[in-house]
Design a protein around this motif. Structure first.
Motif, PDB file in Angstrom:
ATOM      1  N   ASN A 245       0.842  -1.186   0.000  1.00 36.98           N
ATOM      2  CA  ASN A 245       0.000   0.000   0.000  1.00 36.98           C
ATOM      3  C   ASN A 245       0.885   1.246   0.000  1.00 36.98           C
ATOM      4  N   GLU A 246       0.262   2.399   0.114  1.00 41.43           N
ATOM      5  CA  GLU A 246       0.996   3.661   0.017  1.00 41.43           C
ATOM      6  C   GLU A 246       2.049   3.802   1.107  1.00 41.43           C
ATOM      7  N   LEU A 247       1.821   3.176   2.256  1.00 43.08           N
ATOM      8  CA  LEU A 247       2.755   3.280   3.379  1.00 43.08           C
ATOM      9  C   LEU A 247       3.874   2.251   3.290  1.00 43.08           C
ATOM     10  N   GLN A 248       3.899   1.483   2.175  1.00 43.96           N
ATOM     11  CA  GLN A 248       4.967   0.500   1.967  1.00 43.96           C
ATOM     12  C   GLN A 248       5.675   0.754   0.631  1.00 43.96           C
ATOM     13  N   SER A 249       5.741   2.003   0.234  1.00 42.22           N
ATOM     14  CA  SER A 249       6.385   2.348  -1.037  1.00 42.22           C
ATOM     15  C   SER A 249       7.896   2.468  -0.861  1.00 42.22           C
ATOM     16  N   ILE A 250       8.624   2.206  -1.935  1.00 42.78           N
ATOM     17  CA  ILE A 250      10.082   2.399  -1.977  1.00 42.78           C
ATOM     18  C   ILE A 250      10.406   3.009  -3.334  1.00 42.78           C
ATOM     19  N   GLU A 251      11.026   4.185  -3.350  1.00 44.35           N
ATOM     20  CA  GLU A 251      11.350   4.820  -4.636  1.00 44.35           C
ATOM     21  C   GLU A 251      12.559   5.736  -4.489  1.00 44.35           C
ATOM     22  N   VAL A 252      13.403   5.728  -5.496  1.00 40.12           N
ATOM     23  CA  VAL A 252      14.513   6.684  -5.561  1.00 40.12           C
ATOM     24  C   VAL A 252      13.930   8.035  -5.952  1.00 40.12           C
ATOM     25  N   VAL A 253      14.302   9.070  -5.211  1.00 38.54           N
ATOM     26  CA  VAL A 253      13.757  10.413  -5.479  1.00 38.54           C
ATOM     27  C   VAL A 253      14.896  11.379  -5.786  1.00 38.54           C
ATOM     28  N   SER A 254      14.543  12.498  -6.405  1.00 42.64           N
ATOM     29  CA  SER A 254      15.548  13.503  -6.743  1.00 42.64           C
ATOM     30  C   SER A 254      15.975  14.266  -5.494  1.00 42.64           C
ATOM     31  N   GLY A 255      17.116  14.894  -5.559  1.00 37.91           N
ATOM     32  CA  GLY A 255      17.647  15.638  -4.422  1.00 37.91           C
ATOM     33  C   GLY A 255      19.156  15.478  -4.376  1.00 37.91           C
ATOM     34  N   VAL A 259      26.706  12.760   0.319  1.00 30.78           N
ATOM     35  CA  VAL A 259      27.905  12.143  -0.257  1.00 30.78           C
ATOM     36  C   VAL A 259      27.666  11.917  -1.748  1.00 30.78           C
ATOM     37  N   LYS A 260      28.590  12.393  -2.556  1.00 30.86           N
ATOM     38  CA  LYS A 260      28.467  12.251  -4.008  1.00 30.86           C
ATOM     39  C   LYS A 260      28.416  10.770  -4.396  1.00 30.86           C
ATOM     40  N   GLY A 261      27.483  10.428  -5.268  1.00 29.06           N
ATOM     41  CA  GLY A 261      27.331   9.046  -5.710  1.00 29.06           C
ATOM     42  C   GLY A 261      26.255   8.297  -4.945  1.00 29.06           C
ATOM     43  N   ASN A 262      25.854   8.831  -3.796  1.00 33.80           N
ATOM     44  CA  ASN A 262      24.766   8.222  -3.037  1.00 33.80           C
ATOM     45  C   ASN A 262      23.426   8.580  -3.667  1.00 33.80           C
ATOM     46  N   ALA A 263      22.361   7.996  -3.145  1.00 33.13           N
ATOM     47  CA  ALA A 263      21.015   8.258  -3.663  1.00 33.13           C
ATOM     48  C   ALA A 263      20.065   8.509  -2.504  1.00 33.13           C
ATOM     49  N   LEU A 264      19.005   9.264  -2.774  1.00 28.85           N
ATOM     50  CA  LEU A 264      17.952   9.483  -1.786  1.00 28.85           C
ATOM     51  C   LEU A 264      16.796   8.537  -2.112  1.00 28.85           C
ATOM     52  N   VAL A 265      16.388   7.773  -1.116  1.00 30.83           N
ATOM     53  CA  VAL A 265      15.335   6.765  -1.308  1.00 30.83           C
ATOM     54  C   VAL A 265      14.201   7.058  -0.329  1.00 30.83           C
ATOM     55  N   ARG A 266      13.009   7.261  -0.859  1.00 28.90           N
ATOM     56  CA  ARG A 266      11.823   7.538  -0.039  1.00 28.90           C
ATOM     57  C   ARG A 266      11.118   6.225   0.273  1.00 28.90           C
ATOM     58  N   ARG A 313      32.452   3.025  11.226  1.00 33.19           N
ATOM     59  CA  ARG A 313      32.192   4.112  10.275  1.00 33.19           C
ATOM     60  C   ARG A 313      30.695   4.448  10.190  1.00 33.19           C
ATOM     61  N   HIS A 314      29.851   3.698  10.907  1.00 33.31           N
ATOM     62  CA  HIS A 314      28.410   3.871  10.789  1.00 33.31           C
ATOM     63  C   HIS A 314      27.806   4.485  12.046  1.00 33.31           C
ATOM     64  N   ALA A 315      26.883   5.422  11.837  1.00 30.22           N
ATOM     65  CA  ALA A 315      26.126   6.008  12.947  1.00 30.22           C
ATOM     66  C   ALA A 315      24.845   5.186  13.140  1.00 30.22           C
ATOM     67  N   THR A 316      23.735   5.821  13.490  1.00 29.15           N
ATOM     68  CA  THR A 316      22.476   5.105  13.688  1.00 29.15           C
ATOM     69  C   THR A 316      21.635   5.174  12.415  1.00 29.15           C
ATOM     70  N   LEU A 317      20.564   4.406  12.389  1.00 27.77           N
ATOM     71  CA  LEU A 317      19.646   4.464  11.256  1.00 27.77           C
ATOM     72  C   LEU A 317      19.024   5.852  11.121  1.00 27.77           C
ATOM     73  N   SER A 318      18.776   6.499  12.257  1.00 25.82           N
ATOM     74  CA  SER A 318      18.171   7.840  12.218  1.00 25.82           C
ATOM     75  C   SER A 318      19.107   8.865  11.585  1.00 25.82           C
ATOM     76  N   ASP A 319      20.414   8.619  11.646  1.00 26.02           N
ATOM     77  CA  ASP A 319      21.376   9.526  11.017  1.00 26.02           C
ATOM     78  C   ASP A 319      21.316   9.476   9.493  1.00 26.02           C
ATOM     79  N   LEU A 320      20.670   8.454   8.935  1.00 24.95           N
ATOM     80  CA  LEU A 320      20.540   8.343   7.478  1.00 24.95           C
ATOM     81  C   LEU A 320      19.370   9.158   6.942  1.00 24.95           C
ATOM     82  N   VAL A 321      18.519   9.674   7.831  1.00 20.10           N
ATOM     83  CA  VAL A 321      17.282  10.339   7.419  1.00 20.10           C
ATOM     84  C   VAL A 321      17.574  11.739   6.878  1.00 20.10           C
ATOM     85  N   ARG A 322      17.032  12.022   5.697  1.00 22.19           N
ATOM     86  CA  ARG A 322      17.193  13.345   5.092  1.00 22.19           C
ATOM     87  C   ARG A 322      15.867  14.109   5.009  1.00 22.19           C
ATOM     88  N   LYS A 323      14.764  13.414   5.242  1.00 18.55           N
ATOM     89  CA  LYS A 323      13.458  14.071   5.253  1.00 18.55           C
ATOM     90  C   LYS A 323      12.473  13.208   6.018  1.00 18.55           C
TER      91      LYS A 323
END
Length: 705
Positions: A245-255, A259-266, A313-323
């Motif tokens: 459903n809408e609350l289980q979507s996964i998509e690469v989004v612009s932004g 870090v260069k080369g990474n991607a934003l995933v909603r 080299r890794h922080a928490t999962l919450s540190d990955l959040v951009r929005k």
């Protein structure tokens, strides 16, 4: 009890794991009653410890399960079988009977939850899915795909996975869209009700809802409440996971990622780690760089209480959040993307509102070079330099270990802890070896294998089933009492668990996401779990280098505590340790740890609950006593989602220390940042307390409101 007492009386202090299992076999020889109630147990234990009789892991599980299958005095095997699907039962029965080769039994192993959502909810409530019987519920039904009565005739209790939190919500809603979430919150506002969310319910802390609130379940109740749940072990997802459903979507989004080369995933918050793992593997382009081991977790559930993975080299999962996209207390859809505000919003325990989507920063897919090992306890994590040999249980000592070997063991441990992409250590109680899982990754995809295979998955399934049979076996308690061998019985559980842990001579290359979730289906064994985060300390003569002495001490203090309590054996699941980074999230216990963090935890089976609290308080008194080079106590804090309620430190409830010392400044900063967001979005802290809080958060954050 003092260690001296146990040095002179405890079998596990003096005997190896094999010798302790041999003791069970020896004492069974003189106890006809118990031996007859567990037919074949003595034979398998004798063979297990006989160096001339090879016993493969699968054969050990088969013969052990056969003992309980054939027992006329214990029915834990049959009771555990009833919780499986028909296919699972059939495979177990064939495996135990040894009718077919293991490869045939495990072929196309497809572990799906067979019971449908409708049927399972009918089982939970005693009614069919047409629960709507009042105007209020009809209004909610328009908002959610399902509404389950709470208080009233068709009561649906909320229980967390660890069965330590329980309450009756007024309604349980299962929305499938953002608009549905908005209507639920608006309904709550109109009727002056609170709202809290839950996914797989995997926290031990009181961070869920409270009596009379609306509970939003991010998953169907069948998936959220049924154990065993084999979604994670399935090659084919059940219908309610396929029909996203809408609350289980996964998509690469612009932004623009940081870090260069990474991607934003909603990602929708109802998305399970298993869905996200499969998305990463199938697309084979981007991956989350870290995660918890379990796949039976929702993205929202791991983010809200600031969960983590491993590797410095890794922080928490919450540190990955951009929005963060969320429904506020007025039912309006809002978004937070300001990096400063995200430090509160990305790890806010659901207090800001109902989060619907998170935009996370993923990295290009890489491939893990997994090479897990089983090493002698003394060599996996060397003891601190000031620990005397006589302090170490004789059974764990290694005669003839040279200074050069000790130095090499220490170098290897430090190197893995400091530089490995992923680093963790497991010790199952009274085992002679540790399971070490430290690895690095590579961008080279050649030779990549799926992990786990059908056979490896089936072995994991067998191990979990066996542990559940042993945990539920009342005759095992009778055996322990009759033979006076508590720790030997726990050794048996540990050996069954260790048998399922892989160990390879050569690295296996697999998708990074598969390596992060190396163990599948572990939610099927209920445990209790306490974890603390300790800041890594610099060396006195070099502030840029890490002094691992206190990390080694924390590990060994826990092991020695386990041996001291072998008479009752309160710890029946592993000691685990991970080295990870710090965090920018305000309420993260890793925050401010510039050199990194030692995340260390102890677990036990639910069956040991009555012995647990005094035991963990003893270990905590050690862990909280460590000081830095200036004699100041380290800022050691609990994982907010693990067990801390009901535990006392320094003669007072631990939560008092958390509130007034451990998180005193952070609490103020957290509320200040939320207030800033609220001024922009049209709500106040008073609104949050009324709409999204619970009893714990009322006192912890909102005591001045």
């Amino acid at each position: 009890m003092s260690s001296h007492h146990h040095t002179s009386h405890s079998n596990c202090w003096k005997h190896t794991a094999d010798e302790r299992i041999g003791l069970i076999a020896e004492r069974l020889k003189g106890n006809d009653d118990i031996r007859n109630k567990l037919p074949g147990l003595r034979d398998i234990l004798k063979d297990y410890v006989d160096p001339d009789v090879p016993v493969a892991p699968a054969d050990f599980h088969r013969r052990l399960l056969r003992v309980f299958r054939d027992s006329d005095a214990d029915f834990s095997y049959q009771e555990c079988l009833l919780k499986l699907t028909e296919d699972e039962r059939d495979r177990i029965e064939k495996f135990v009977a040894d009718d077919q080769p293991l490869d045939d039994v495990s072929r196309d192993f497809d572990m799906c939850v067979s019971i449908g959502v409708r049927e399972h909810l009918q089982h939970l409530t005693g009614v069919d899915c047409a629960w709507i019987s009042s105007e209020g519920v009809q209004t909610l039904a328009a908002a959610a795909s399902k509404v389950v009565h709470g208080a009233g005739a068709d009561t649906v209790h909320f229980q967390n996975w660890g069965l330590g939190v329980e309450y009756v919500p007024q309604y349980t809603c299962i929305p499938n869209s953002v608009a549905g979430v908005q209507r639920i919150v608006k309904y709550a506002k109109q009727h002056d009700m609170g709202v809290r969310c839950a996914g797989f319910r995997h926290s031990w802390a009181p961070i869920f809802g409270r009596q009379g609130q609306i509970t939003i379940s991010l998953l169907s109740l069948a998936e959220a409440t049924k154990i065993p749940n084999f979604t994670a072990l399935s090659k084919i997802l059940p219908n309610w996971l396929l029909d996203k459903n809408e609350l289980q979507s996964i998509e690469v989004v612009s932004g623009t990622p940081r870090v260069k080369g990474n991607a934003l995933v909603r990602v929708g918050v109802s998305t399970t780690n298993e869905q996200l793992r499969r998305w990463c593997v199938e697309n084979n382009k981007y991956t989350y760089p870290l995660n918890v081991i379990m796949v039976e977790m929702t993205v929202g559930g791991t983010n809200a209480p600031i969960c983590h993975g491993a590797g410095r080299r890794h922080a928490t999962l919450s540190d990955l959040v951009r929005k963060v996209e969320y429904v506020d207390c007025n039912g309006k859809l809002r978004a937070v993307s300001d990096p400063r505000h995200l430090r509160a919003a990305a790890g806010c325990f659901g207090l800001m509102g109902v989060v619907t989507h998170l935009t996370l920063e993923f990295q290009p897919m890489t491939y893990a070079l997994m090479k897990p090992e089983k090493l002698p306890v003394l060599r996996a994590v060397p003891p601190p330099s000031d620990m005397k040999e006589e302090d170490i249980p004789p059974v764990l000592r290694i005669p003839g270990l040279t200074p050069a070997q000790r130095e090499e063991d220490l170098r290897r441990f430090r190197e893995s802890a400091t530089n490995a992409y992923y680093s963790e250590w497991f010790w199952f109680p009274y085992s002679d070896k540790c399971w070490v899982n430290c690895w690095n990754d590579t961008p080279d995809a050649s030779g990549t294998e799926d992990y786990p295979s059908n056979l490896q998955t089936f072995i994991m399934f067998l191990s979990q089933f066996t542990v559940n049979v042993l945990q539920n076996a009342k005759i095992l308690t009778e055996l322990i009492t009759a033979l006076h061998l508590d720790e030997a019985a726990v050794t048996l559980i540990s050996e069954a668990a260790m048998f399922a842990m892989p160990a390879w001579d050569e690295p296996v290359k697999t998708y990074l996401t598969d390596a992060l979730h190396f163990q599948r289906g572990i939610q099927n064994v209920r445990v209790l779990n306490l974890e603390v985060e300790m800041p890594l300390q610099p060396k006195v003569d070099n502030p840029n280098e890490i002094d691992y002495e206190f990390v080694q001490r924390a590990w060994w203090d826990a092991i020695l505590q386990c041996y001291r309590h072998s008479k009752t054996a309160p710890q029946r699941m592993p000691l685990e340790m991970r080295i990870m980074g710090g965090s920018e999230i305000v309420m993260a216990p890793q925050r401010g740890n510039k050199l990194g963090t030692c995340a260390i935890e102890i677990l036990t089976l639910k069956s040991a609950e009555e012995l647990w609290i005094p035991y963990v308080e003893g270990i905590l008194s050690k862990w909280l006593s460590y000081t830095d080079a200036n004699g100041k106590k380290l800022r050691t804090r609990p994982h907010m989602a693990k067990q801390w309620k009901g535990i006392r430190v320094d003669g007072r409830p631990w939560v008092e220390k958390m509130k007034n010392e451990d998180y005193a400044e952070e609490r103020r900063e957290f509320k200040a940042l939320l207030s800033e967001i609220g001024r922009q979005h049209g709500w106040t802290l008073q609104d949050l307390k009324k709409r999204f809080s619970n009893d714990f958060f009322d006192d912890f954050f909102f005591d001045d409101i």
